[in-house]
Design an enzyme around this catalytic site. Structure first.
Site, PDB file in Angstrom:
ATOM      1  N   GLU A  60       0.868  -1.124   0.023  1.00  0.00           N
ATOM      2  CA  GLU A  60       0.084  -0.003   0.043  1.00  0.00           C
ATOM      3  C   GLU A  60       0.818   1.270  -0.345  1.00  0.00           C
ATOM      4  OE1 GLU A  60      -2.670  -3.524   1.319  1.00  0.00           O
ATOM      5  OE2 GLU A  60      -0.474  -2.625   1.801  1.00  0.00           O
ATOM      6  N   HIS A 129     -10.983  -5.215  10.840  1.00  0.00           N
ATOM      7  CA  HIS A 129     -11.491  -4.771   9.435  1.00  0.00           C
ATOM      8  C   HIS A 129     -12.620  -4.102   9.582  1.00  0.00           C
ATOM      9  CE1 HIS A 129      -7.754  -6.278   8.037  1.00  0.00           C
ATOM     10  NE2 HIS A 129      -8.115  -7.545   7.911  1.00  0.00           N
TER      11      HIS A 129
END
Length: 245
Positions: A60, A129
């Protein structure tokens, strides 16, 4: 003309229309090349724009850095992170680089980039998450931060974010992905810095954003039945905040 679209279909529609209108718009992220990738928001855009939809490695920090570099050299990237927690790996690129670049160089270096961050609750994601980190991004100088609350807002805000010359964090609640609404088929934008009235009332004011609007509307219906009339305001943007409204 209007069409019934889900939240995810509205995002795909906005992405496609933005790419049709502007050849500098591109999409990057893990899984964006798959049919209906990126949480079902990509459709077949990889087939339509094979040179402008880029699947990326699981890095990322690097992927977002490439996007920021592309933005400061004239392109308009949309960077997708399917979990806001994954976006934390790119925090330096978003919070330290993209958000500050224009200011460090005297206001003459635009950074037209959109960071799509999937946030919040969803079945099966567990505690790691399902976070949102509103304050982390909302308190960062140089970022615009919006939270669409419906398919109409999802499409209009994404189009506006792509047009904007500043970095925009587009926080999309996964809890809203399946909700549907009749929305215009044609291209339109919604102001990134303006809140909006969702319901009128003179007893209580409720201010919410993102999927919070869904619960606020449920409260509106319940309270109507006992004679309490609430006003609901969709904040829309948490940076900047529309204090006037």
């Amino acid at each position: 003309m209007s069409k019934l679209m889900s939240f995810t279909e509205a995002i795909r529609n906005a992405t496609e229309q933005s790419m049709m209108r502007d050849s500098t718009v591109l999409v990057m992220g893990l899984g964006v090349s798959y049919k209906n990738g990126a949480d079902g928001t990509m459709g077949n855009l990889k087939e339509e724009y094979p040179n402008r939809v880029f699947d990326t490695p699981v890095s990322e920090f690097c992927n977002t850095g490439v996007g920021v570099g592309a933005a400061i050299t004239g392109l308009r990237p949309i960077i997708h992170h399917s979990r806001v927690e994954f976006g934390l790996f790119a925090a330096d690129q978003i919070i330290t680089q993209a958000s500050k670049w224009n200011y460090m160089f005297g206001g003459n270096n635009k950074v037209p980039i959109v960071f799509r961050l999937a946030i919040g609750r969803q079945w099966g994601n567990g505690p790691q998450h399902t976070q949102s980190f509103y304050s982390l991004f909302g308190n960062t100088t140089g970022l615009k931060v919006v939270l669409p609350s419906s398919p109409y807002m999802a499409k209009g805000l994404l189009n506006a974010a792509v047009e904007d010359n500043n970095p925009v964090v587009y926080m999309e609640s996964r809890w809203l992905y399946s909700i549907k609404e009749e929305i215009p088929e044609e291209y339109y934008t919604v102001a990134l810095d303006k809140s909006r009235y969702v319901r009128n009332g003179n007893d209580i004011t409720v201010v919410a954003y993102g999927d919070g609007i869904v619960d606020a509307l449920k409260s509106y219906d319940i309270l109507q039945n006992i004679g309490v009339h609430i006003e609901i305001i969709d904040l829309v943007s948490i940076n900047p905040i529309d204090y006037d409204l």
